[in-house]
Design a protein around this motif. Sequence first.
Motif, PDB file in Angstrom:
ATOM      1  N   PHE A 243       0.791  -1.381  -0.068  1.00  0.00           N
ATOM      2  CA  PHE A 243      -0.028  -0.392   0.489  1.00  0.00           C
ATOM      3  C   PHE A 243       0.681   0.958  -0.045  1.00  0.00           C
ATOM      4  CE2 PHE A 243       0.997  -1.271   4.273  1.00  0.00           C
ATOM      5  CZ  PHE A 243       1.432   0.540   4.898  1.00  0.00           C
ATOM      6  N   SER A 244       0.253   2.439  -0.692  1.00  0.00           N
ATOM      7  CA  SER A 244       1.025   3.792  -0.593  1.00  0.00           C
ATOM      8  C   SER A 244       0.029   4.178   0.487  1.00  0.00           C
ATOM      9  CB  SER A 244       1.063   4.050  -2.042  1.00  0.00           C
ATOM     10  OG  SER A 244       0.560   4.017  -2.563  1.00  0.00           O
ATOM     11  N   ILE A 245       0.981   5.673   0.697  1.00  0.00           N
ATOM     12  CA  ILE A 245      -0.080   6.581   0.984  1.00  0.00           C
ATOM     13  C   ILE A 245       0.409   8.108   1.371  1.00  0.00           C
ATOM     14  CG2 ILE A 245      -0.598   5.166   3.065  1.00  0.00           C
ATOM     15  CD1 ILE A 245       1.968   6.598   4.954  1.00  0.00           C
ATOM     16  N   SER A 246      -0.488   9.294   0.763  1.00  0.00           N
ATOM     17  CA  SER A 246      -0.591  10.524   0.553  1.00  0.00           C
ATOM     18  C   SER A 246       0.373  11.048   1.740  1.00  0.00           C
ATOM     19  CB  SER A 246      -1.302  10.896   0.041  1.00  0.00           C
ATOM     20  OG  SER A 246      -2.417  11.134   1.047  1.00  0.00           O
ATOM     21  N   ASN A 247       0.765  12.740   1.380  1.00  0.00           N
ATOM     22  CA  ASN A 247       1.415  12.987   2.471  1.00  0.00           C
ATOM     23  C   ASN A 247       0.500  13.593   3.497  1.00  0.00           C
ATOM     24  OD1 ASN A 247       0.228  15.030   1.074  1.00  0.00           O
ATOM     25  ND2 ASN A 247       2.463  16.055   0.457  1.00  0.00           N
ATOM     26  N   ASP A 248      -0.282  13.665   3.332  1.00  0.00           N
ATOM     27  CA  ASP A 248      -1.279  14.126   4.181  1.00  0.00           C
ATOM     28  C   ASP A 248      -1.588  13.403   5.284  1.00  0.00           C
ATOM     29  OD1 ASP A 248      -2.580  13.125   2.966  1.00  0.00           O
ATOM     30  OD2 ASP A 248      -4.643  13.953   2.985  1.00  0.00           O
ATOM     31  N   ARG A 249      -1.456  11.481   5.264  1.00  0.00           N
ATOM     32  CA  ARG A 249      -1.042  10.726   6.200  1.00  0.00           C
ATOM     33  C   ARG A 249       0.083  10.674   6.323  1.00  0.00           C
ATOM     34  NH1 ARG A 249      -5.268   6.270   3.132  1.00  0.00           N
ATOM     35  NH2 ARG A 249      -3.695   6.560   1.277  1.00  0.00           N
ATOM     36  N   ARG A 250       0.099   9.051   7.729  1.00  0.00           N
ATOM     37  CA  ARG A 250       0.986   8.497   7.839  1.00  0.00           C
ATOM     38  C   ARG A 250       0.630   6.710   8.578  1.00  0.00           C
ATOM     39  NH1 ARG A 250       0.620  13.356  13.023  1.00  0.00           N
ATOM     40  NH2 ARG A 250      -0.821  11.803  14.424  1.00  0.00           N
ATOM     41  N   ALA A 251       1.771   6.501   8.684  1.00  0.00           N
ATOM     42  CA  ALA A 251       1.315   5.427   9.667  1.00  0.00           C
ATOM     43  C   ALA A 251       2.379   4.829  10.850  1.00  0.00           C
ATOM     44  CB  ALA A 251       1.795   3.901   8.573  1.00  0.00           C
ATOM     45  N   VAL A 252       1.014   4.575  11.819  1.00  0.00           N
ATOM     46  CA  VAL A 252       1.503   4.330  13.225  1.00  0.00           C
ATOM     47  C   VAL A 252       1.746   2.848  13.605  1.00  0.00           C
ATOM     48  CG1 VAL A 252       0.772   4.763  15.516  1.00  0.00           C
ATOM     49  CG2 VAL A 252       0.148   6.110  14.147  1.00  0.00           C
ATOM     50  N   LEU A 253       2.993   2.777  14.224  1.00  0.00           N
ATOM     51  CA  LEU A 253       3.024   1.013  15.094  1.00  0.00           C
ATOM     52  C   LEU A 253       2.477   1.248  16.266  1.00  0.00           C
ATOM     53  CD1 LEU A 253       3.447  -1.933  14.286  1.00  0.00           C
ATOM     54  CD2 LEU A 253       5.761  -1.030  14.739  1.00  0.00           C
ATOM     55  N   GLU A 254       1.435   0.571  17.000  1.00  0.00           N
ATOM     56  CA  GLU A 254       1.033   0.425  18.315  1.00  0.00           C
ATOM     57  C   GLU A 254       1.597  -0.372  18.685  1.00  0.00           C
ATOM     58  OE1 GLU A 254      -3.112   2.085  19.091  1.00  0.00           O
ATOM     59  OE2 GLU A 254      -3.030   1.982  17.049  1.00  0.00           O
ATOM     60  N   LEU A 255       2.138  -0.788  20.266  1.00  0.00           N
ATOM     61  CA  LEU A 255       2.765  -1.422  20.806  1.00  0.00           C
ATOM     62  C   LEU A 255       2.072  -1.538  21.732  1.00  0.00           C
ATOM     63  CD1 LEU A 255       4.983  -4.082  21.312  1.00  0.00           C
ATOM     64  CD2 LEU A 255       6.150  -2.569  22.447  1.00  0.00           C
ATOM     65  N   ASN A 256       1.048  -2.511  22.792  1.00  0.00           N
ATOM     66  CA  ASN A 256       0.054  -2.659  23.686  1.00  0.00           C
ATOM     67  C   ASN A 256       0.771  -3.317  24.848  1.00  0.00           C
ATOM     68  OD1 ASN A 256      -2.691  -2.833  25.472  1.00  0.00           O
ATOM     69  ND2 ASN A 256      -2.524  -0.884  24.871  1.00  0.00           N
ATOM     70  N   GLU A 257       0.748  -2.945  26.190  1.00  0.00           N
ATOM     71  CA  GLU A 257       0.951  -4.075  27.275  1.00  0.00           C
ATOM     72  C   GLU A 257       0.043  -4.391  27.076  1.00  0.00           C
ATOM     73  OE1 GLU A 257       4.066  -4.373  30.680  1.00  0.00           O
ATOM     74  OE2 GLU A 257       4.061  -2.385  30.299  1.00  0.00           O
ATOM     75  N   GLY A 260      -0.828  -3.701  32.020  1.00  0.00           N
ATOM     76  CA  GLY A 260       0.269  -2.759  32.071  1.00  0.00           C
ATOM     77  C   GLY A 260       0.107  -1.020  31.563  1.00  0.00           C
ATOM     78  N   GLU A 261       0.671  -0.392  31.556  1.00  0.00           N
ATOM     79  CA  GLU A 261       0.535   0.949  30.895  1.00  0.00           C
ATOM     80  C   GLU A 261       1.891   1.494  30.112  1.00  0.00           C
ATOM     81  OE1 GLU A 261      -0.218   4.001  33.910  1.00  0.00           O
ATOM     82  OE2 GLU A 261      -2.472   2.995  34.224  1.00  0.00           O
ATOM     83  N   ARG A 262       2.788   0.265  29.737  1.00  0.00           N
ATOM     84  CA  ARG A 262       4.098   0.271  29.199  1.00  0.00           C
ATOM     85  C   ARG A 262       4.039   0.744  27.742  1.00  0.00           C
ATOM     86  NH1 ARG A 262       8.217  -2.653  31.714  1.00  0.00           N
ATOM     87  NH2 ARG A 262       7.248  -4.495  31.526  1.00  0.00           N
ATOM     88  N   ASN A 263       2.643   1.454  27.058  1.00  0.00           N
ATOM     89  CA  ASN A 263       2.315   0.986  25.268  1.00  0.00           C
ATOM     90  C   ASN A 263       3.026   2.683  24.776  1.00  0.00           C
ATOM     91  OD1 ASN A 263       0.607  -0.466  26.324  1.00  0.00           O
ATOM     92  ND2 ASN A 263      -1.002   1.559  27.482  1.00  0.00           N
ATOM     93  N   LEU A 264       2.953   1.653  23.320  1.00  0.00           N
ATOM     94  CA  LEU A 264       4.034   3.028  22.600  1.00  0.00           C
ATOM     95  C   LEU A 264       4.047   2.972  21.646  1.00  0.00           C
ATOM     96  CD1 LEU A 264       6.097   0.991  23.841  1.00  0.00           C
ATOM     97  CD2 LEU A 264       7.717   2.987  23.211  1.00  0.00           C
ATOM     98  N   LYS A 265       3.478   4.251  20.492  1.00  0.00           N
ATOM     99  CA  LYS A 265       2.371   4.665  19.442  1.00  0.00           C
ATOM    100  C   LYS A 265       4.270   4.983  17.946  1.00  0.00           C
ATOM    101  CE  LYS A 265      -1.712   5.786  20.497  1.00  0.00           C
ATOM    102  NZ  LYS A 265      -3.211   6.001  20.003  1.00  0.00           N
ATOM    103  N   LEU A 266       4.672   4.641  17.315  1.00  0.00           N
ATOM    104  CA  LEU A 266       5.399   4.743  16.160  1.00  0.00           C
ATOM    105  C   LEU A 266       5.104   5.367  15.246  1.00  0.00           C
ATOM    106  CD1 LEU A 266       8.914   5.285  15.963  1.00  0.00           C
ATOM    107  CD2 LEU A 266       8.095   2.753  15.199  1.00  0.00           C
ATOM    108  N   LYS A 267       5.365   6.990  15.042  1.00  0.00           N
ATOM    109  CA  LYS A 267       4.781   7.272  13.757  1.00  0.00           C
ATOM    110  C   LYS A 267       5.475   7.027  12.686  1.00  0.00           C
ATOM    111  CE  LYS A 267       2.197  10.736  16.699  1.00  0.00           C
ATOM    112  NZ  LYS A 267       1.542  11.961  16.686  1.00  0.00           N
ATOM    113  N   ILE A 268       5.143   6.795  11.429  1.00  0.00           N
ATOM    114  CA  ILE A 268       5.934   6.302  10.196  1.00  0.00           C
ATOM    115  C   ILE A 268       5.738   6.722   9.121  1.00  0.00           C
ATOM    116  CG2 ILE A 268       6.495   4.983   8.795  1.00  0.00           C
ATOM    117  CD1 ILE A 268       5.532   2.670  10.898  1.00  0.00           C
ATOM    118  N   SER A 269       6.441   8.144   8.605  1.00  0.00           N
ATOM    119  CA  SER A 269       6.272   9.118   7.631  1.00  0.00           C
ATOM    120  C   SER A 269       5.733   8.364   6.871  1.00  0.00           C
ATOM    121  CB  SER A 269       7.540  10.270   7.535  1.00  0.00           C
ATOM    122  OG  SER A 269       7.072  10.737   6.622  1.00  0.00           O
ATOM    123  N   HIS A 270       5.199   8.701   5.969  1.00  0.00           N
ATOM    124  CA  HIS A 270       4.537   8.339   3.994  1.00  0.00           C
ATOM    125  C   HIS A 270       5.849   8.475   2.942  1.00  0.00           C
ATOM    126  CE1 HIS A 270       5.870  12.636   2.747  1.00  0.00           C
ATOM    127  NE2 HIS A 270       6.406  12.289   1.997  1.00  0.00           N
TER     128      HIS A 270
END
Length: 277
Positions: A243-257, A260-270
Motif C-alpha cells: 500500500f502507499s499513502i499520501s503526504n497528509d497521512r501517516r502509518a502508526v505502529l502501536e505496541l500495547n502491554e 500494564g501501561e508501557r504502551n508505545l506509538k511509533l509514527k511512520i512518515s509516508h
Amino acid sequence: MKDFIFISIFLFVTVLTTAQTSFRLDTIYTNDQKNVALFFPEPIRQGITGSENFVFTYNREKGQYFGLLQAKPGKESNLLVVGKNGTVFSYIVTYKKKLDRLNYFIPTSKSFGNEKPIALDSTIVIEREVKTDNSTYYYNKFCSYLVDRKQRIGRLKKRNEGIVLSIENIVFDKKELYFVIQIENKSSLDYDLNFLKLSVETRKKGKKKSLQRLYQEPVFNYNLPSKVKENETVKLVYVLPKFSISNDRRAVLELNEKNGERNLKLKISHRFINHPN
C-alpha cells in the motif's frame, strides 16, 4: 583442481539428466550491483558456477539454506548446487543490468535428481513431500533472511520506560511490504504483549479536526512473541499487502502491554512507506 571437480560433477549430472525426461533449466538473472539470494530446501553442501564472471557464495562451515549470487558483464553460464542430502539443482545464470527479482525460493520439486540415485523395489513406495501452503514456506524463509540481514531504512524508534520499539527495515517483495520490527526490553520487568497493530491515520478537514484510523491486517507474521523478558531483544516481521499513502497521512505502529501501561506509538512518515528497500 576446481575445474576438474566441476567437470566431474557436470559429466555426472549430464548422465543423470539423460536418464530422466527432458528438463528445461530455469534462468536466474544477476549483476554486480546487487546480491541475488537463492534459498534452497536443504543446506548447501557445494555450489559451483561454470564461469569466473559469476560468483556464488555460501556458508561452507555451517551449511546454511541460502547463498548469494553476483556477476560481472559477460556471457551466460550455469550454476550447479548440491544439497546436504545430495539433491541436485542446476540453473542458467545470466548478467542483467536491471534486475526485476532479488530473491529466489527454490522448492524440492525444482531438483532434477540426486547425486546418489535411489533404488526402488516393488515393495517400497516413496512419496514426494507436498507442501500444502507454498506461501507460508516462502514467508518463513524470506522473513528469516530479513531478520538476519543488517539493513536499515532509517531512524524509526520510540521509547517508554525501558521498552524500545523500532522498525529496522521495510522491504517490498512481489506484492507485499515486509516490516522488520524490533522490541527491546531494557527494564527489570518482563513485558507481556497485548497487541501489536499497524494502522494508517488520516486527518479530517474542517472546524473539528480529528483522526480517522484504518488498521492494516497482516497476511503473515513471523516470530511474534507473547512476552519479551527483561534485557531481551526480539525481532519479528509483519507482512502486509502493498500500500502507499499520501503526504497528509501517516502509518502508526502501536505496541500495547497486557495489564500494564508501557504502551508505545511509533509514527511512520509516508516517505518510508512509499520508498521501501
